[in-house]
Design an enzyme around this catalytic site. Sequence first.
Site, PDB file in Angstrom:
ATOM      1  N   GLU A   1       0.823  -1.207   0.000  1.00 11.00           N
ATOM      2  CA  GLU A   1       0.000   0.000   0.000  1.00 11.00           C
ATOM      3  C   GLU A   1       0.859   1.261   0.000  1.00 11.00           C
ATOM      4  O   GLU A   1       0.511   2.255  -0.645  1.00 11.00           O
ATOM      5  CB  GLU A   1      -0.954   0.001   1.199  1.00 11.00           C
ATOM      6  CG  GLU A   1      -2.067  -1.044   1.123  1.00 11.00           C
ATOM      7  CD  GLU A   1      -2.991  -0.846  -0.070  1.00 11.00           C
ATOM      8  OE1 GLU A   1      -3.039   0.273  -0.623  1.00 11.00           O
ATOM      9  OE2 GLU A   1      -3.678  -1.808  -0.444  1.00 11.00           O
TER      10      GLU A   1
ATOM     11  N   ASP B   1      -9.532   5.283  -2.544  1.00  9.11           N
ATOM     12  CA  ASP B   1      -8.494   5.712  -3.475  1.00  9.11           C
ATOM     13  C   ASP B   1      -9.189   6.228  -4.727  1.00  9.11           C
ATOM     14  O   ASP B   1     -10.418   6.354  -4.773  1.00  9.11           O
ATOM     15  CB  ASP B   1      -7.501   4.582  -3.777  1.00  9.11           C
ATOM     16  CG  ASP B   1      -8.098   3.465  -4.650  1.00  9.11           C
ATOM     17  OD1 ASP B   1      -9.338   3.465  -4.876  1.00  9.11           O
ATOM     18  OD2 ASP B   1      -7.329   2.605  -5.090  1.00  9.11           O
TER      19      ASP B   1
ATOM     20  N   TYR C   1      -5.929   6.692   4.199  1.00  9.32           N
ATOM     21  CA  TYR C   1      -6.132   5.628   3.205  1.00  9.32           C
ATOM     22  C   TYR C   1      -5.374   4.364   3.583  1.00  9.32           C
ATOM     23  O   TYR C   1      -5.926   3.262   3.588  1.00  9.32           O
ATOM     24  CB  TYR C   1      -5.695   6.090   1.806  1.00  9.32           C
ATOM     25  CG  TYR C   1      -5.545   4.913   0.869  1.00  9.32           C
ATOM     26  CD1 TYR C   1      -6.664   4.298   0.315  1.00  9.32           C
ATOM     27  CD2 TYR C   1      -4.293   4.367   0.595  1.00  9.32           C
ATOM     28  CE1 TYR C   1      -6.549   3.179  -0.490  1.00  9.32           C
ATOM     29  CE2 TYR C   1      -4.157   3.253  -0.209  1.00  9.32           C
ATOM     30  CZ  TYR C   1      -5.291   2.661  -0.751  1.00  9.32           C
ATOM     31  OH  TYR C   1      -5.165   1.547  -1.534  1.00  9.32           O
TER      32      TYR C   1
END
Length: 350
Positions: free
Chosen positions: A42, A143, A125
């Site tokens: 990520e 996202d 996020y």
Amino acid sequence: MRDEDKNTALLDWYDIHARNLPWREPPGAAIQPDPYRVWLSEVMLQQTTVAAVKSYFERFTMLWPGVTDLAAAEDAHVMGEWAGLGYYARARNLLKCARVVAHDLNGRFPDSEEALLLLPGIGPYTAAAIASIAFDRPATVMDGNVERVMARLFAVETPLPAAKPKLKALAGRLTPRVRPGDYAQAVMDLGATICTPRNPACGLCPLRDPCQARAQGIAADLPKKTPRKPKPTRQGIVYLARRDDGAWLLETRPDKGLLGGMLGWPGSDWAETAPQETPPMEARWHDPGAEVRHTFTHFHLRLSLRLAHVPQDARPERGQFLPLARFRPSDLPTVMRKAFDFASKVAMLD
């Protein structure tokens, strides 16, 4: 269609069409996703494409299979392996976060968004993605793909970024308590493969029936975006000096700022006005009349080159000579490697 039915349709689609990615466990697998691999992927995927990240992820996990391995790595080694992936603050925060997890948390990532947000380099996020994918918490992962799917599914015509709060609220409403990790990845896969920015394949979409934008014929126009201001252009100079024994003059850039902590050529500041000459040492600097160009997120950069051959006993005021045997051009960030590629072709530096 009820929200529960939307989720069922999407998860059924994901069970068949999930992308095969090196950091992902397939849907329905009995193996719990490794939080380290989820976190690493990520961070790498922030503002970077899946295609660009795959080889970096595979190399990092081969060199440093776990968070304690990464925490023990030398900064220069990690920064060198990150070179070319861009947004270098991510690599610095990667090391900081790994060391906090390894030293303060006994090598275990926390399993809640709130605790994850306290770690270096982890924002909303990334915290939601780790909590959801690695620990199956019902966190709302947002996202660009998720924003696009929500904007079309609910026909939200407010332009980005003003629409972000509303899109997150809609995504949160749909986030299920059952299989939330698979659901988060399913929405992202849908946006990446079906509900694409241009020419969405609406006929193949598992959410085509409840999609309000498709019904109105405006799917390809969403999400709308506020026009961006033109990027300014900055200028600078880089100095490439090669010693008689083949060593190159290099410096490690300050930790803060663009390319922070990366290996690079000594040079001037980058500004919108013409730069002043600031050579790192006395030498017969040659101006080849060439420049390298690179685009960052917020500006374009044009770097003029200065080249020099220097004797074995040369003493620079900035930087240090790196022996040829220890110099890897791949350790340079992209803009610095462009300068090297040009200099290495010039006869005076052969």
